[in-house]
Design an enzyme around this catalytic site. Structure first.
Site, PDB file in Angstrom:
ATOM      1  N   TYR A  49       0.850  -1.183   0.000  1.00 18.54           N
ATOM      2  CA  TYR A  49       0.000   0.000   0.000  1.00 18.54           C
ATOM      3  C   TYR A  49       0.891   1.239   0.000  1.00 18.54           C
ATOM      4  O   TYR A  49       1.680   1.441   0.917  1.00 18.54           O
ATOM      5  CB  TYR A  49      -0.926   0.001   1.214  1.00 18.54           C
ATOM      6  CG  TYR A  49      -1.781   1.244   1.294  1.00 18.54           C
ATOM      7  CD1 TYR A  49      -2.587   1.627   0.222  1.00 18.54           C
ATOM      8  CD2 TYR A  49      -1.770   2.049   2.419  1.00 18.54           C
ATOM      9  CE1 TYR A  49      -3.362   2.773   0.281  1.00 18.54           C
ATOM     10  CE2 TYR A  49      -2.538   3.190   2.489  1.00 18.54           C
ATOM     11  CZ  TYR A  49      -3.336   3.547   1.416  1.00 18.54           C
ATOM     12  OH  TYR A  49      -4.093   4.690   1.472  1.00 18.54           O
TER      13      TYR A  49
ATOM     14  N   HIS B 277      -4.559   5.385  -2.770  1.00 19.75           N
ATOM     15  CA  HIS B 277      -5.732   6.249  -2.884  1.00 19.75           C
ATOM     16  C   HIS B 277      -5.279   7.620  -3.360  1.00 19.75           C
ATOM     17  O   HIS B 277      -4.240   8.112  -2.918  1.00 19.75           O
ATOM     18  CB  HIS B 277      -6.426   6.404  -1.522  1.00 19.75           C
ATOM     19  CG  HIS B 277      -7.023   5.139  -1.016  1.00 19.75           C
ATOM     20  ND1 HIS B 277      -6.324   4.260  -0.217  1.00 19.75           N
ATOM     21  CD2 HIS B 277      -8.245   4.592  -1.207  1.00 19.75           C
ATOM     22  CE1 HIS B 277      -7.106   3.227   0.068  1.00 19.75           C
ATOM     23  NE2 HIS B 277      -8.274   3.402  -0.527  1.00 19.75           N
TER      24      HIS B 277
ATOM     25  N   ASN C  66      -7.651  15.460  -7.417  1.00 25.67           N
ATOM     26  CA  ASN C  66      -6.244  15.518  -7.806  1.00 25.67           C
ATOM     27  C   ASN C  66      -6.004  14.724  -9.100  1.00 25.67           C
ATOM     28  O   ASN C  66      -5.347  13.684  -9.102  1.00 25.67           O
ATOM     29  CB  ASN C  66      -5.358  15.004  -6.659  1.00 25.67           C
ATOM     30  CG  ASN C  66      -3.906  15.348  -6.854  1.00 25.67           C
ATOM     31  OD1 ASN C  66      -3.488  15.753  -7.937  1.00 25.67           O
ATOM     32  ND2 ASN C  66      -3.126  15.175  -5.804  1.00 25.67           N
TER      33      ASN C  66
ATOM     34  N   ALA D 262      -2.299  13.940 -10.086  1.00 27.11           N
ATOM     35  CA  ALA D 262      -1.702  12.764  -9.430  1.00 27.11           C
ATOM     36  C   ALA D 262      -2.223  11.481 -10.071  1.00 27.11           C
ATOM     37  O   ALA D 262      -1.454  10.550 -10.306  1.00 27.11           O
ATOM     38  CB  ALA D 262      -2.009  12.773  -7.938  1.00 27.11           C
TER      39      ALA D 262
ATOM     40  N   PHE E 200      -0.388  10.953 -13.247  1.00 26.03           N
ATOM     41  CA  PHE E 200       0.990  10.549 -12.944  1.00 26.03           C
ATOM     42  C   PHE E 200       1.053   9.034 -12.713  1.00 26.03           C
ATOM     43  O   PHE E 200       1.882   8.340 -13.299  1.00 26.03           O
ATOM     44  CB  PHE E 200       1.508  11.302 -11.710  1.00 26.03           C
ATOM     45  CG  PHE E 200       2.796  10.749 -11.162  1.00 26.03           C
ATOM     46  CD1 PHE E 200       4.011  11.109 -11.722  1.00 26.03           C
ATOM     47  CD2 PHE E 200       2.796   9.861 -10.097  1.00 26.03           C
ATOM     48  CE1 PHE E 200       5.205  10.592 -11.230  1.00 26.03           C
ATOM     49  CE2 PHE E 200       3.978   9.341  -9.594  1.00 26.03           C
ATOM     50  CZ  PHE E 200       5.186   9.712 -10.166  1.00 26.03           C
ATOM     51  N   TYR E 201       0.191   8.519 -11.854  1.00 30.94           N
ATOM     52  CA  TYR E 201       0.204   7.085 -11.559  1.00 30.94           C
ATOM     53  C   TYR E 201      -0.196   6.255 -12.772  1.00 30.94           C
ATOM     54  O   TYR E 201       0.374   5.189 -13.012  1.00 30.94           O
ATOM     55  CB  TYR E 201      -0.680   6.773 -10.348  1.00 30.94           C
ATOM     56  CG  TYR E 201      -0.065   7.269  -9.060  1.00 30.94           C
ATOM     57  CD1 TYR E 201       1.066   6.672  -8.525  1.00 30.94           C
ATOM     58  CD2 TYR E 201      -0.606   8.358  -8.386  1.00 30.94           C
ATOM     59  CE1 TYR E 201       1.650   7.128  -7.360  1.00 30.94           C
ATOM     60  CE2 TYR E 201      -0.034   8.823  -7.205  1.00 30.94           C
ATOM     61  CZ  TYR E 201       1.087   8.212  -6.703  1.00 30.94           C
ATOM     62  OH  TYR E 201       1.676   8.660  -5.553  1.00 30.94           O
TER      63      TYR E 201
END
Length: 175
Positions: free
Chosen positions: A78, A119, A124, A127, A130-131
């Site tokens: 995680y 999470h 956002n 973000a 980005f992931y």
């Protein structure tokens, strides 16, 4: 004789495991990077020996500018927090940190890590993108995930981890 301008010397990015000696730096970075305060237990957990490959300080030219912190949950990893100070965000530091964690997860054997998940607050989208650029996929939304910040909902993103051996086997031979 004057020193050359900073831009002419190559930048140096390094990483360090989290320890009792540098946890104060992590706390200061987190107070700037994130809108919530983390518990003492959070900071105790991220310096545990079993997560040293997954919890790292990010240095840019010997200055601490970010960190990444994960915890093991059975066969999952995680990703609790990852952040880089704003002036350093266009330097690929987050990407380098995330790639290090993905590689460490792929080579981890006890336990064998099957996936990394995290999470992201639904407001956002930067973000989230980005992931997604790093192979994460949205697998759901957790309603009311955040208790003290708005919006409260979070995307759940995950990336399935394949072992280094399997990754190497799937690489086509070079001719």
């Amino acid at each position: 004789m004057s020193n050359p301008p900073a831009s002419s010397s190559p930048s140096r990015v390094t990483f360090a495991c989290l320890t009792h000696r540098n946890i104060g730096t992590v706390k200061k970075l987190n107070s700037v990077l994130f809108p919530i305060k983390y518990s003492d237990k959070f900071y105790q957990d991220i310096i545990a020996p079993d997560v040293e490959d997954f919890c790292q300080l990010i240095y840019y030219n010997d200055v601490p500018v970010g960190n990444i912190c994960c915890r093991l949950e059975n066969k999952d990893l995680y990703l609790m927090t990852m952040g880089v100070l704003a002036p350093y965000r266009s330097k690929q530091l987050g990407s380098q940190a995330l790639k290090r964690v993905i590689k460490a997860a792929a080579s981890h054997s006890k336990p064998k890590i099957k996936r990394i998940y995290l999470h992201v607050q639904v407001s956002n989208s930067d973000a989230k993108r980005f992931y997604e650029r790093h192979g994460f996929k949205e697998v759901g939304i957790k309603e009311d995930y955040y208790k003290k910040i708005m919006p409260r909902d979070a995307w759940i993103l995950e990336r399935i981890i394949e072992s280094e051996d399997k990754q190497n086997q799937e690489t086509p031979p070079q001719s």
